[in-house]
Write an enzyme that holds these catalytic residues in place. Sequence first.
Site, PDB file in Angstrom:
ATOM      1  N   ASP A   1       8.127  41.056  24.244  1.00  0.00           N
ATOM      2  CA  ASP A   1       9.461  41.018  23.649  1.00  0.00           C
ATOM      3  C   ASP A   1      10.388  41.999  24.356  1.00  0.00           C
ATOM      4  O   ASP A   1      10.345  42.115  25.576  1.00  0.00           O
ATOM      5  CB  ASP A   1       9.353  41.333  22.153  1.00  0.00           C
TER       6      ASP A   1
ATOM      7  N   ASP B   1       7.752  53.622  10.074  1.00  0.00           N
ATOM      8  CA  ASP B   1       6.759  52.617   9.687  1.00  0.00           C
ATOM      9  C   ASP B   1       5.895  52.188  10.870  1.00  0.00           C
ATOM     10  O   ASP B   1       4.920  51.457  10.697  1.00  0.00           O
ATOM     11  CB  ASP B   1       7.445  51.386   9.089  1.00  0.00           C
TER      12      ASP B   1
ATOM     13  N   ASP C   1       6.378  47.562  31.080  1.00  0.00           N
ATOM     14  CA  ASP C   1       7.817  47.443  31.177  1.00  0.00           C
ATOM     15  C   ASP C   1       8.156  46.634  32.422  1.00  0.00           C
ATOM     16  O   ASP C   1       7.556  46.838  33.477  1.00  0.00           O
ATOM     17  CB  ASP C   1       8.475  48.815  31.250  1.00  0.00           C
TER      18      ASP C   1
ATOM     19  N   HIS D   1      14.878  43.212  18.674  1.00  0.00           N
ATOM     20  CA  HIS D   1      13.980  42.108  18.359  1.00  0.00           C
ATOM     21  C   HIS D   1      12.510  42.499  18.403  1.00  0.00           C
ATOM     22  O   HIS D   1      11.728  42.159  17.507  1.00  0.00           O
ATOM     23  CB  HIS D   1      14.252  40.945  19.309  1.00  0.00           C
TER      24      HIS D   1
ATOM     25  N   ASN E   1       1.799  53.277   4.627  1.00  0.00           N
ATOM     26  CA  ASN E   1       1.909  54.731   4.603  1.00  0.00           C
ATOM     27  C   ASN E   1       2.823  55.248   3.508  1.00  0.00           C
ATOM     28  O   ASN E   1       3.231  56.402   3.527  1.00  0.00           O
ATOM     29  CB  ASN E   1       2.400  55.236   5.963  1.00  0.00           C
TER      30      ASN E   1
ATOM     31  N   ASP F   1       1.685  23.731  15.355  1.00  0.00           N
ATOM     32  CA  ASP F   1       0.378  23.965  14.740  1.00  0.00           C
ATOM     33  C   ASP F   1       0.522  24.271  13.262  1.00  0.00           C
ATOM     34  O   ASP F   1      -0.089  23.610  12.415  1.00  0.00           O
ATOM     35  CB  ASP F   1      -0.336  25.127  15.441  1.00  0.00           C
TER      36      ASP F   1
ATOM     37  N   SER G   1      10.816  33.234  15.112  1.00  0.00           N
ATOM     38  CA  SER G   1      10.208  34.476  15.589  1.00  0.00           C
ATOM     39  C   SER G   1       9.417  35.139  14.471  1.00  0.00           C
ATOM     40  O   SER G   1       8.299  35.616  14.672  1.00  0.00           O
ATOM     41  CB  SER G   1      11.289  35.444  16.076  1.00  0.00           C
TER      42      SER G   1
END
Length: 814
Positions: A219, A228, A239, A254, A267, A382, A406
Amino acid sequence: MRTLRSRFLLPSVVACFFPILPIACQSADDSNSDDLKEISPQGWDETQEVDSKDDGPIAGRIIVKFAPSLASDLRKHLAGGGDFSRFSFPEQLAQLNSKYSVAAVRPVFRDHASDDAIREQIAQRIAQGRALDPNVELPHLQDIFEISFDPTAPSTRLALEYTLTSADVIAAEPLFPGVQTSCPPSEPLYGSQWAPPRIEADIAWCSATGAGQSVAVIDTGIDNTHPDLAGQVDNNGFDCVGGPGVLPSFNGAHGTEMAGIIGADFNGVGMAGMAPDATLVSVNVTDPLGIPDPTCTASGIQWASSYSGILNISLAFRATSFLIEDAIAAAHALDAYMVASSGNDTSIFAANPGYTEWVTTVGASTSADTLWPMSNTGSKIDVVGPGDNILSTTPGGGYVSGSGTSAGTAHVSGLVALLREVQPTWNVEQIRQAVRQGADDANGGGFDTSMGHGRINANKSVQIAQSGIPRPTANIIAPKFDKRIKGKTQVYGFSDVDTGASGNYTLDWSSSLSGPYTAVSSGSFTGGSVPGNRLLGTVSNSTFPSSGRYFLKLTSRDNTNGLTSVDYNEIEVCGGCAPKPAGMIAWWKFDVSTWPTAVDSVGSNHGSYTGHAVPGYEGYVRDAAGFFARSNDAVHAPAVSPPNFYEMTAEAWVRRQNPVSQGIIASYRATPTRGWELGITSGDTLYFSTNIMTSSVVTHAITTAQFDDFRYHHVAVVVRRVNPNALVPLEIVFYVDGAPLCWGSYCATQFSPSANFPTPSSPEYVLGGGTSLGFLTGNAAFDGNLDEIQVFNTAVSASAIAATAGAGCGGTCN
């Protein structure tokens, strides 16, 4: 109940919207505005348990204990590869099997649970000093079978009839679901997440959390400082600029949003991810604007497949690409499980790489278990995952709510992490079946082109994995989805069962997904230790009654336990395309060897293609979301000049892919500003315009054509002189699929003003469009597949047009 970790509460919340890359994602309610919402932290009762949703018996299943002699014969028959339907049941039982449409009979226990096997184990333990009775009465587990039947039939009545009807039945009973314990996390924003409880992830978390699994997010990169996600992201990454081993910065939100859905930590902060104990790997394959780059994506996929077992690919390319497909094939060889989004175009084709056979292609569902309106559909889908109004993390420590395929893809990637934790030795094809067969059939009726095998159910898929019995694998990989075949073609696919078990497969075809199906071939095999990619059979033009679109269906069966799996693949069969009707003087079509020339296959009057698509390495052109997909793509062909150029027929093959698009099908430009065009509006109204590109344009709406998805339509416009001795008036007749279009009481219309048909200066035919002509405004490129023009110097008869329309598959067949 699993103890969930708790750290601290994030004090502020930020909201925005995330897209599938590079296609802008839209709200189902307002496709032109961002779906922003404020998320308020909410608490959650960690002790909450979820009772069974249904206190009645489980539909379509009962348990039967047969008499020992019948049970023994039945087990031997099934173990030898026989189908239960070929077993000689006593007459009364055979009648019941038929009455209730019994689909499978399988033993509940394996051979190690037989009386002889248990007594052998007792003897071993006595030898070890255990005080056991060697003659204890045993319950004859080997005589117990599960029967699957029509789920609409009453389970209790069926069990009663089996018990009372035959002396060969010792006992029978319906099955009742147990009460499952839920393990919801204590994340403060969990109350704003409708998806996890809907797909029963909260129940699956009692058994698996993705521990030990690595999920690469192909992505824009991940913000690893988000509270988080801190501690969730691997220090090693990829990269596009820095290469492997580099933890990339992020080129947009994104990637961080996908990471949150997949693996936000339990957490006590923010939200809950699908696989909170999985490790996330940041793979940035985008340019500085956050747009996926093809070479970066291919390189990122290759690197990630050698580093991670699961690849989340929530991005899209419109054009097919052997670069991407080859990278995905290599990743599959390494047993990397790839999950890709279908795309947000409302197209009938998944976007690339979701188009490829090696990935699990995912659409998006709503909280009402319906298809998210923008989700692409088609036989390549699918499953679908939650993708409407989904909460996730965003760079800078905030949270967003948005929609798109997505998000559905990220939910499936998280589910795969749970499955691979439970069954780390299962290969990709075995995990694929657990995802498919665990899905809830939200539409009913089995596999469909809208939601595939259904909306994922994490709990059911995890239960399949926990059973330790992999479902038979079924996945057709050649010919590839949407492949156009001409002549003899071998069909390959994964069809396998558990190691050492016996299995068989059948390959069938049908012109409709729902059938009926006709057999192509079948075979038997023994399960191997490696995925069974095998030759399934051979098809050719003679296999099918005519050219057109067909579905191939692969059914794999495990003869040991009666379990089955199915896979579908859609192909196009070409019998040489349409013949050359009498009177044709030019036929422009694509030729991969001379691309981008539009070759005149009759003479040497070649045209040209203008646009962005390129021919695929299989020899034909296809954009993932439609050949002329919202672009300026068009085929320009120089017009021929017969003695009376007004008398002619222009024909085109049209495959409509987007039910809300509009565009030009074909046009004839006598001069740069005048001529006529044939097009379709967003309401499926066919129209014909003259004096195009002038202020005096004349437009005639012809009919509501309702072009169907999944097949070509033959469209023709015939121009005739009413008076053989004069150029005007002219009569125009339209044909769709060989039949004349009629409106009111007229099947033709006449045009008198000669200005509508001026003397040509540099005439040309145009297939597709790309400029604002006539009736349409804005970008008027037809959103569909248009790849052929046929022109005649005299008007063609209705019978000739009908023959042309019915004879070929349409388009170029290579």
